[in-house]
Design a protein around this motif. Sequence first.
Motif, PDB file in Angstrom:
ATOM      1  N   GLY A  15      -0.579   1.748  -1.836  1.00  0.00           N
ATOM      2  CA  GLY A  15      -0.779   0.326  -2.078  1.00  0.00           C
ATOM      3  C   GLY A  15      -1.069  -0.465  -0.813  1.00  0.00           C
ATOM      4  N   LEU A  16      -1.563  -1.668  -1.024  1.00  0.00           N
ATOM      5  CA  LEU A  16      -2.011  -2.503   0.094  1.00  0.00           C
ATOM      6  C   LEU A  16      -0.870  -3.007   0.958  1.00  0.00           C
ATOM      7  N   ALA A  17       0.299  -3.265   0.376  1.00  0.00           N
ATOM      8  CA  ALA A  17       1.430  -3.732   1.189  1.00  0.00           C
ATOM      9  C   ALA A  17       1.816  -2.674   2.211  1.00  0.00           C
ATOM     10  N   VAL A  18       1.831  -1.420   1.791  1.00  0.00           N
ATOM     11  CA  VAL A  18       2.186  -0.334   2.708  1.00  0.00           C
ATOM     12  C   VAL A  18       1.093  -0.152   3.758  1.00  0.00           C
ATOM     13  N   SER A  19      -0.170  -0.175   3.342  1.00  0.00           N
ATOM     14  CA  SER A  19      -1.251   0.013   4.318  1.00  0.00           C
ATOM     15  C   SER A  19      -1.288  -1.135   5.321  1.00  0.00           C
ATOM     16  N   GLU A  20      -1.009  -2.354   4.875  1.00  0.00           N
ATOM     17  CA  GLU A  20      -0.983  -3.483   5.812  1.00  0.00           C
ATOM     18  C   GLU A  20       0.179  -3.359   6.790  1.00  0.00           C
ATOM     19  N   ALA A  21       1.324  -2.866   6.321  1.00  0.00           N
ATOM     20  CA  ALA A  21       2.457  -2.660   7.221  1.00  0.00           C
ATOM     21  C   ALA A  21       2.132  -1.584   8.263  1.00  0.00           C
TER      22      ALA A  21
END
Length: 155
Positions: A15-21
């Motif tokens: 997911g995007l939240a993990v990739s952004e982190a």
Amino acid sequence: MASHRLIQYIGKEYGLAVSEAIYDRLNVYYFVDGHSLNDRPLLAKVVVEELKQLIPHNYPSEDEILAFLNGNEGRAEIENALQGLRQLGVHGIPKFIIEGRTVVDGAARSDVFVNIFRSIEKRGEVQGEAVFADILGITAETIQAGSHTADDVAA
């Protein structure tokens, strides 16, 4: 390019939240800590340490991340995304692409963004799609889930 492929892969898998982190962590890793993004064993170690905090179960091992970094998965998608950016006239960062067609320099004054978003608000809908979702293989569900909830923004 390996770190770009890794961010894309993590976004698709977790997911995007993990990739952004992970992206944020890699910025610190490179710009603050001064490490090379080409040091793949260290990069794999740092990414897995961060993933352990973000997704405590079923995160990949350092060996799995290192194998990914040493492979070519996602290379074509990143190269196609770079070509798409060039076609939009993007040759540097930061840039914002709004509604898939309006390119705004990251150093633009706030009123530029306000005017764009007020125009969208007046219309009552966003026109256009995510520019690189298809190119990068990001599913509509992943995009819809987004990277931040209203609670995240309020905190």
